[in-house]
Design a protein around this motif. Structure first.
Motif, short mmCIF file in Angstrom:
data_model
loop_
_atom_site.label_atom_id
_atom_site.label_comp_id
_atom_site.label_asym_id
_atom_site.label_seq_id
_atom_site.Cartn_x
_atom_site.Cartn_y
_atom_site.Cartn_z
N ARG A 182 0.83 -1.21 0.00
CA ARG A 182 0.00 0.00 0.00
C ARG A 182 0.86 1.26 0.00
NH1 ARG A 182 -4.40 -1.64 4.72
NH2 ARG A 182 -4.57 -3.86 4.18
N SER A 183 1.21 1.73 -1.18
CA SER A 183 1.97 2.98 -1.29
C SER A 183 1.09 4.15 -0.86
CB SER A 183 2.46 3.18 -2.72
OG SER A 183 3.12 4.42 -2.85
N ARG A 229 7.35 11.49 18.54
CA ARG A 229 6.19 11.74 17.68
C ARG A 229 5.86 10.57 16.76
NH1 ARG A 229 7.44 15.58 12.92
NH2 ARG A 229 8.09 13.54 12.08
N ASP A 230 6.88 9.93 16.21
CA ASP A 230 6.67 8.88 15.21
C ASP A 230 6.82 7.48 15.78
OD1 ASP A 230 6.32 10.91 13.34
OD2 ASP A 230 8.44 10.95 12.81
N LYS A 231 6.65 7.34 17.09
CA LYS A 231 6.82 6.04 17.72
C LYS A 231 5.97 4.98 17.02
CE LYS A 231 6.40 3.65 22.17
NZ LYS A 231 6.04 3.79 23.60
N GLY A 232 6.59 3.85 16.74
CA GLY A 232 5.91 2.75 16.08
C GLY A 232 6.17 2.66 14.60
N GLU A 233 6.66 3.74 13.99
CA GLU A 233 6.99 3.67 12.57
C GLU A 233 8.26 2.86 12.37
OE1 GLU A 233 4.94 7.76 10.87
OE2 GLU A 233 7.09 7.44 10.60
N VAL A 234 8.44 2.39 11.14
CA VAL A 234 9.59 1.57 10.79
C VAL A 234 10.23 2.13 9.53
CG1 VAL A 234 10.30 -0.72 9.95
CG2 VAL A 234 8.73 -0.53 11.89
N TYR A 235 11.55 2.16 9.50
CA TYR A 235 12.30 2.53 8.31
C TYR A 235 13.12 1.32 7.87
CZ TYR A 235 11.13 7.39 9.37
OH TYR A 235 10.45 8.55 9.62
N ARG A 244 9.78 4.21 4.25
CA ARG A 244 9.14 4.50 5.54
C ARG A 244 7.83 3.72 5.63
NH1 ARG A 244 7.67 10.72 7.37
NH2 ARG A 244 6.76 10.28 9.44
N ILE A 245 7.63 3.04 6.76
CA ILE A 245 6.46 2.18 6.96
C ILE A 245 5.64 2.71 8.13
CG2 ILE A 245 5.65 -0.17 7.35
CD1 ILE A 245 7.39 -0.10 4.92
N ARG A 246 4.34 2.81 7.94
CA ARG A 246 3.42 3.12 9.04
C ARG A 246 2.27 2.14 8.95
NH1 ARG A 246 1.42 9.13 9.32
NH2 ARG A 246 3.61 9.44 9.94
N ASP A 249 1.02 0.72 5.48
CA ASP A 249 1.27 1.68 4.41
C ASP A 249 2.76 2.00 4.33
OD1 ASP A 249 -1.55 2.53 3.56
OD2 ASP A 249 -1.63 2.84 5.72
N TYR A 250 3.22 2.36 3.13
CA TYR A 250 4.62 2.72 2.98
C TYR A 250 4.76 3.90 2.03
CZ TYR A 250 4.97 0.77 -1.78
OH TYR A 250 4.81 0.53 -3.12
N ASN A 251 5.90 4.56 2.12
CA ASN A 251 6.30 5.56 1.14
C ASN A 251 7.75 5.28 0.78
OD1 ASN A 251 7.64 8.20 0.27
ND2 ASN A 251 5.47 8.78 0.24
N SER A 252 8.02 5.15 -0.51
CA SER A 252 9.34 4.75 -0.99
C SER A 252 9.74 5.63 -2.18
CB SER A 252 9.29 3.28 -1.41
OG SER A 252 10.55 2.80 -1.79
N HIS A 253 10.86 6.22 -2.14
CA HIS A 253 11.93 6.12 -1.18
C HIS A 253 12.69 7.45 -1.16
CE1 HIS A 253 13.67 4.56 -5.11
NE2 HIS A 253 14.28 5.70 -4.94
#
Length: 444
Positions: A182-183, A229-235, A244-246, A249-253
């Motif tokens: 899921r971009s 602020r971004d606790k729980g996100e993954v890079y 970046r993963i939330r 969902d992700y956004n690359s790159h």
């Protein structure tokens, strides 16, 4: 190349120079790489999960043994995994080839599942990273494409490698949750907050600015944001950049790069860290950068204007190590409590990095003396001001807040595979994974 053909390949370790970014134009070339041609209308979709997952909040206190040093391989039978992670409920996740394990609070040994998701298709696993309660992310390896541009979103190449989300069910089993696809990217051409169009089928992780480009194919590193602020996100660091993963969902790159004869060079990203203020620390085979991430996941890949994701360092190298075309092979990038930055190389030892200026193509490097080897594998900065240093062949070392170096003698093993620091433990927990197994240190 079909998925079944990938099982013979191990994750790359800074071998041949990575390819140029086929989806990005040189700075002076004009135009936009985000134009994928005629597309269907953008789907505004739904906002990503704000806390990186959908589980309850993290427990107030972790349930694990409180001794200063505990050998989890001996006490809990976790074996000698290749990667370790912890989720928001203090479940300890383990990765060992095609097996995924989880050690749950109150358990005396992990439960295991085999051949889930990409592993069942023959892909080699690389790393595991914790997520929300009962969720973990598992990275896989696929070879780079000579031409990453695909002609159809139904091209099966999109489904090679990348990242799976797995979850722990209420019944106590580990199952595949989803192959991440899921971009989540703001359509900045429209400027109305809507999202860029996504193909209707699973295309794995591909360029968010242009779905046709499958450049991120091998997940090589990952880090979970443990607080702020971004606790729980993954890079996740890949063969091409940082995604970046939330939640799902992700956004690359995005990536630090350098240019050679008009071609962009983006190295394999084995070093991703989180600075004391939440900045994202990125270091690849050649260069490194420091990014202050926008709160909006949909803007992670936005390079202009630079105010969207301010960069303390854009794309730099350390000339004291070697020339830019030569590999620096960074394997760790951390900031200690006193604000100093450190880079660890698999070939060139430990370096303190001092920022000259944001846009400078080089920064100042100072080699730290006193380690028994220049072959380093990982770094972890802890709340007591220490920097823990993993080596290949000489065990675990600690540089304390006064910059004194010493060998950590209560951790078995000669080669450190991974260092994972969780400040949410009470007291804080440093997971040390070596060739002899898993040890957890407390109180740093």
């Amino acid at each position: 190349m079909g998925p079944g053909q990938e099982e013979e390949f191990a994750p790359p370790d800074a071998g041949a120079p990575p390819t140029e970014d086929a989806g990005t134009l040189p700075p002076d070339a004009g135009g936009s790489s985000g134009d994928a041609g005629t597309q269907e209308p953008s789907d505004a979709g739904t906002e990503p999960e704000p806390d990186g997952g959908n589980g309850p909040q993290q427990p107030a206190e972790d349930p694990w043994p409180k001794e200063a040093s505990v050998n989890y391989t001996q006490r809990f039978g976790v074996g000698q995994p290749q990667s370790v992670a912890v989720d928001d409920a203090f479940n300890v996740w383990l990765l060992a080839g095609n097996r995924i394990g989880v050690l749950r609070p109150g358990s005396t040994q992990p439960l295991w599942a085999s051949n889930l998701g990409q592993a069942g298709k023959g892909f080699s696993s690389t790393v595991i990273c914790g997520g929300s309660e009962g969720r973990a992310y598992v990275g896989y390896y696929a070879r780079e494409l000579d031409n990453p541009q695909r002609g159809s979103y139904q091209d099966s190449t999109f489904l090679e490698g990348d990242l799976d989300a797995v979850k722990l069910t209420p019944e106590g089993t580990v199952v595949l949750e989803e192959h991440i696809t899921r971009s989540f990217r703001r359509d900045r051409d429209k400027g109305d907050g809507s999202l860029s169009w996504n193909p209707p089928n699973n295309t794995g992780i591909r360029n968010s600015n242009d779905w046709r480009y499958d450049e991120d194919r091998a997940v090589l590193s990952c880090v979970k944001v443990m607080r702020g602020r971004d606790k729980g996100e993954v890079y996740v660091g890949t063969n091409h950049g940082v995604t970046r993963i939330r939640g799902l969902d992700y956004n690359s790159h995005r990536h630090p790069v350098w240019w050679e004869n008009g071609s962009q060079r983006a190295g394999y990203t084995y070093a991703v860290g989180i600075a004391q203020d939440g900045d994202v620390l990125i270091a690849n085979d050649w260069t490194f950068g420091i990014v202050t991430p926008n709160p909006d996941l949909g803007l992670w890949d936005a390079m202009n204007p630079k105010t969207l994701n301010p960069m303390k360092v854009e794309s730099s190298h350390l000339p004291e190590v070697n020339s830019l075309p030569e590999f620096d092979n960074w394997r760790g990038f951390q900031q200690t409590k006193d604000g100093r930055y450190y880079l660890a190389s698999k070939d060139h030892g430990l370096w303190e990095m001092s920022i000259i200026s944001r846009g400078n193509p080089w920064q100042k490097g100072t080699r730290l003396q006193g380690l028994p080897t220049q072959a380093l594998t990982s770094l972890a900065a802890t709340d007591d001001g220490s920097l823990f240093i993993g080596t290949a062949g000489s065990g675990l070392w600690r540089m304390d807040a006064d910059k004194n170096l010493s060998r950590v003698v209560n951790v078995p093993g000669r080669t450190v595979k991974q260092l994972l620091y969780d400040p949410n433990g009470t007291p804080a927990m440093l997971y040390v994974l070596t060739d002899a197994g898993l040890t957890v240190l407390r109180g740093h």
